[in-house]
Design an enzyme around this catalytic site. Structure first.
Site, PDB file in Angstrom:
ATOM      1  CB  SER A  13      -0.839   0.101   1.550  1.00 24.90           C
ATOM      2  OG  SER A  13      -1.652  -1.176   1.149  1.00 24.90           O
ATOM      3  CG  ASN A  22      -6.467 -10.675  -1.404  1.00 22.71           C
ATOM      4  OD1 ASN A  22      -7.293 -10.874  -0.666  1.00 22.71           O
ATOM      5  ND2 ASN A  22      -5.654 -11.318  -2.378  1.00 22.71           N
ATOM      6  CE1 TYR A  23      -0.368  -8.405   1.147  1.00 18.99           C
ATOM      7  CE2 TYR A  23      -0.833  -9.566  -0.852  1.00 18.99           C
ATOM      8  CZ  TYR A  23      -0.373  -9.612  -0.315  1.00 18.99           C
ATOM      9  OH  TYR A  23      -0.193 -10.883   0.654  1.00 18.99           O
ATOM     10  CB  ILE A  24      -3.853  -1.974  -3.652  1.00 18.56           C
ATOM     11  CG1 ILE A  24      -2.644  -2.652  -4.135  1.00 18.56           C
ATOM     12  CG2 ILE A  24      -3.709  -0.094  -3.865  1.00 18.56           C
ATOM     13  CD1 ILE A  24      -2.486  -2.750  -5.109  1.00 18.56           C
ATOM     14  CB  SER A  49      -1.647  -6.245  -5.343  1.00 22.79           C
ATOM     15  OG  SER A  49      -1.504  -6.017  -6.730  1.00 22.79           O
TER      16      SER A  49
END
Length: 918
Positions: free
Chosen positions: A666, A873-875, A870
């Site tokens: 992020s 789940n990640y950003i 991503s």
DNA sequence: AACCCTACTTAGCATTTACGAA
DNA sequence: TTCGTAAATGCTAAGTAGGGTT
């Protein structure tokens, strides 16, 4: 140094082979230095390239580690049943592994090694990676370079945050005030700094929730409040589009729920709700209807049989069912040709045979099935395949009716009632039986996954709720009322003994809230990151081995986004590693400070990277690899994920290794987005490209890969041909201008009429031929269709002559091209052509060319990078919302419907506020 | 510390659906 | 409209991580 042997050590982290000394003497350190005095280290953090590997390191071990239970057998053996022939011939397979495999795995839906992508046996990967590395290099390098600067800003920021915190201590007030206004019962428990309060509610379910304490921005609703200030804020609940955002409280009765009317559901905006007293309690009431079981097996028709040794055999229905598992997936050669898959399947198949009386021939005589290779599943496959095709070709109405029926049948299971609210269930279907498809070289791949019976299923449901009826004649394994758990049903699967849960879908409030907390936790790390980094930098030199290893691992996790690397059961799972479980052979050191990682990570996806690291890290790794350590030994022999996480949580409640991945992803995204040119006047496609470029960098950071499909190359060519075709057309159009008005040549200048360098005469000839051919095809097809229709309507079909007549158009086109080639002139087309009109078409063509070129570049860049993971789940989704607001582009360009639902909290809480920061 | 148990997130590929070019 | 492709969704495997027990 001396006492290098391992036996005088303290208790070991893991008893697996060689262990390093517990303490490090100054002499040990000096020794490392000496050996490597030459050459100045490159600045750390630069990824050099994503290059090839040679086999050596990887298949050595075999001999060495009988040591413990860690049968590492598979490492040398590799999966490539299909390929091992090449292995030996050493022929220059050169060039893209993907392509190779494609051809090799002939026609199959997915090349064997694809999935193993990284995981190929070394012999292949060596050849294959070569050309890829070129591709990847620029990206990797760029990313690494940015990383340095990104990190710097992180440190700065952390300091600022801390300073701020010191000044203004009680900060989170904003929300609490606001809220208690709105919400009488909001009695948010304040809590002080870390740790203190933790133990209180921790034990409950072991779920110890982290509770993000992002002070300044904790209340997600804050911004919304600002927009629709004061009072009650009962503005219209934001509708689909992010454009207007405002209300903090939902409007009573005004439901967003579309469709079926029957029940107006009010949307629950948990982010506006008061904070929960105890967030280990997940619900107070819970109602649902249980799970959907797989359809019972439908026996094959009498004429479809399994063959053995060329002859059809009779099977008990149970055995037949297992045979169909295999037969139905014959198109997946990747599985079906894997010897382990075959072996496991065959073992289980023979078991059912034995249990059910074996196989018989047509005369009722016993057939002893003892060789897998004599089994022929083709008839079974063809039967299913035909069925599949038939199903696809059914009339639309029929298909629709069936879908409607299915939906109706599933409807009761689709939603549950969670604290009285209707929430969507994620996976209400029990997994159907079949063959286990383990990834990588999973030792159990091909094993029969048995049908799950109600007797294996545990139901979790509210005390007051009606327990769903199990299917007639069956019972549940158990019914419990655990409100600390979020699952509705659970069973244990037979292959690996894993638990499977039925939970709510990603757009449910619980999941959304959990997601929010995850990102808040990651944001919170910002405040601690500089201290953490400083500490591990210091500990890189610790004389306590355990600390030094821990610091080194933290460095790797922080810089390169490695996963934690829990220990795995090597006998029963594919051998993959993460940071803490890295082994000797996964790390290669190149003086003075280059480290090459090459290992299979989660899902057996290969992680290959060359990084330059801090000199101290390099020395440490060298130390951790010191003889007598050898292949198969752990690098971090005095470190486990548990220890690591325990250490991390001393910095911040709930901090674990995985938070670093979220944080780094992020944070990186946020930095990249901020750097984007703010210059407006971009088309949506261009904006999207920028966004995707950032997204891609994050995906690369996280090593999110996908297999490049067999079709990629072809598609790419096609696309490029289309672009060239358009360019040609553009040129022709320009030439027409001269035809209309010869003065144009002077006016526009000769350059304007030059042929695009991409196009050459040969290509043009080909292209012209292609166009002519296309035209012919089109005409013929149309002709045939018309005739079909006439026949159907009992009319006389058109004569061949007519076709010939019509084909003249194509011939004329051909002639025209010929003429053009000769005269170097192009006659203007269309009725009453004017320069203006032509200029317009040129503009249009140019636009199309540009779009396609963007698309082409995007796709090439994405060839083996998966952006989705991503993004999902990640950003932090709020980053994307802000991007869309800033760049004035619809959120739907960036988030699909499901993502918009999943990230509803982000969309609604940020709205069009462009000041939000990660 | 090692093990097992549990529950939740992350992950890539398969399948289905939507969509844009012809 | 139709077809073929790309995007979206579905599926389930494979991780992380924490607690309990010995």
């Amino acid at each position: 140094m001396s006492s290098a042997s391992s036996d005088d050590d303290m208790p070991l982290a893991r008893s697996n082979g060689h262990i390093s000394n517990a303490k490090i003497s100054a002499a040990d350190d000096r020794a490392l230095d000496k050996s490597a005095s030459r050459a100045r280290p490159a600045p750390p953090g630069l990824s050099i390239r994503n290059g090839p590997v040679d086999d050596d390191s990887m298949d050595v071990d075999a001999a060495t580690n009988g040591t413990k239970r860690k049968s590492r057998s598979s490492i040398g053996k590799a999966v490539n049943y299909k390929d091992d022939s090449d292995d030996s011939d050493g022929a220059p397979l050169a060039k893209r592994q993907k392509a190779n495999q494609k051809t090799e795995a002939d026609s199959d839906d997915e090349p064997i090694s694809k999935k193993k992508n990284g995981k190929l046996p070394p012999s292949i990967s060596r050849t294959s990676v070569v050309d890829e590395s070129d591709d990847d290099e620029p990206l990797g390098t760029k990313l690494a370079q940015r990383k340095a600067s990104i990190e710097k800003s992180a440190a700065k920021e952390a300091k600022a945050l801390q300073a701020k915190a010191k000044k203004a201590t009680p900060k989170k007030a904003i929300k609490d005030e606001d809220e208690s206004d709105d919400e009488p019962l909001a009695k948010p428990k304040k809590r002080l700094s870390n740790g203190a309060s933790a133990s209180a509610n921790k034990k409950a379910n072991g779920v110890k929730k982290e509770e993000p304490e992002s002070d300044s921005d904790a209340p997600i609703a804050k911004k919304a409040k600002k927009a629709a200030p004061a009072t009650k804020a009962k503005a219209a609940p934001a509708k689909k589009t992010p454009a207007k955002r405002g209300s903090a409280t939902p409007k009573k009765g005004k439901s967003e729920e579309p469709g079926d009317g029957e029940e107006e559901e009010e949307e629950y905006r948990w982010w506006d709700a008061p904070k929960k007293e105890d967030d280990s309690i997940k619900w107070t009431t819970l109602e649902h209807n249980g799970v959907i079981f797989a359809d019972p097996y439908k026996p094959l028709p009498k004429n479809v049989k399994l063959y053995y040794d060329g002859k059809p055999v009779e099977l008990h229905v149970e055995a037949e069912e297992v045979a169909t598992y295999f037969g139905a997936m014959l198109n997946s050669t990747h599985n079906v040709e894997n010897p382990v898959f075959q072996k496991n399947f065959f073992r289980d198949f023979k078991d059912v045979l034995k249990k059910t009386g074996g196989a018989k021939d047509q005369n009722g005589n016993k057939v002893d099935i003892k060789e897998f290779s004599k089994l022929d599943f083709k008839p079974i496959f063809e039967y299913y395949d035909a069925e599949r095709v038939a199903k696809k070709n059914r009339p639309a109405a029929e298909r629709k009716a069936e879908k409607a029926e299915r939906d109706a049948r599933e409807a009761p299971y689709m939603y549950c009632r969670w604290d009285g609210r209707k929430e969507k269930v994620g996976n209400m279907k029990v997994e159907p039986p079949g063959l286990f498809r383990g990834r990588g070289d999973h030792p159990k791949t091909g094993t029969v996954k048995k049908r799950v019976m109600p007797e294996q299923v545990t139901i979790n449901i509210g005390k007051e709720a009606k327990v769903p009826d199990p299917p007639a004649g069956h019972k549940w394994k158990a019914v419990q009322h655990d409100n600390k758990a979020t699952w509705l049903a659970m069973w244990q699967e037979n292959v690996n003994g894993n638990y499977k849960y039925v939970m709510l879908s990603a757009n449910s409030s619980t999941k959304q809230e959990a997601d929010f907390k995850k990102f808040e936790k990651a944001r919170n790390l910002k405040k601690h990151i500089d201290r953490i980094r400083k500490d591990y930098q210091r500990d890189l030199k610790s004389d306590v081995m355990a600390d030094r290893q821990r610091a080194t691992a933290m460095y790797l996790i922080d810089k390169f986004a490695l996963r934690a690397g829990n220990e795995k059961d090597t006998d029963n799972e594919a051998e993959t590693v993460g940071c803490c479980s890295l082994k000797y052979e996964h790390v290669t050191l190149k003086e003075p400070n280059t480290v090459i990682f090459d290992f299979l990570g989660k899902d057996s996806i290969r992680f290959y990277n060359e990084f330059t690291v801090d000199r101290q890290v390099f020395k440490n790794l060298k130390m951790f690899k010191k003889p007598p350590k050898e292949d198969g030994d752990d690098i971090f022999d005095r470190l486990t994920t548990t220890q690591l996480n325990k250490h991390l949580s001393s910095y911040m409640e709930g901090l674990t290794a995985k938070v670093f991945r979220t944080y780094n992803a992020s944070y990186t995204m946020s930095q990249l987005l901020q750097k984007l040119p703010t210059d407006k006047k971009m088309t949506d496609a261009e904006k999207l490209k920028l966004y995707n470029d950032c997204n891609r960098e994050v995906a690369i950071l996280c090593n999110h890969k996908r297999t490049v499909g067999a079709a990629h190359e072809t598609q790419m060519e096609k696309l490029n041909d289309r672009i060239k075709g358009l360019k040609y057309q553009k040129w022709r159009t320009k030439m027409m201008m001269i035809d209309v008005d010869p003065k144009m040549k002077k006016k526009k200048g000769a350059e304007y009429f030059e042929l695009d360098p991409d196009l050459d005469e040969t290509w043009i000839h080909e292209h012209q031929a292609f166009l002519v051919e296309e035209e012919r095809k089109k005409i013929t097809k149309k002709f045939e269709k018309e005739n079909e229709k006439r026949v159907a309507e009992k009319e006389r079909p058109l004569p061949e002559k007519e076709l010939k007549e019509r084909l003249k158009v194509a011939n004329e086109l051909e002639a025209k091209f010929k003429k053009e080639n000769k005269s170097k002139k192009v006659e203007a087309e269309g009725k009453s052509p004017t320069v203006e009109k032509l200029e317009n078409s040129v503009k249009k063509l140019e636009e199309r060319i540009q779009t396609l070129q963007l698309q082409s570049a995007d796709r090439e860049g994405n060839k083996e990078v998966a952006l989705g993971t991503s993004k999902i789940n990640y950003i932090d989704p709020r980053l994307s919302v802000v991007f869309c607001a800033k760049f004035n582009i619809g959120i739907e360009k960036v988030f699909s419907k499901t993502l918009r639902d999943k990230f509803k909290w982000a969309i609604e809480s940020v709205g069009d506020d462009t000041t939000w920061e990660f």
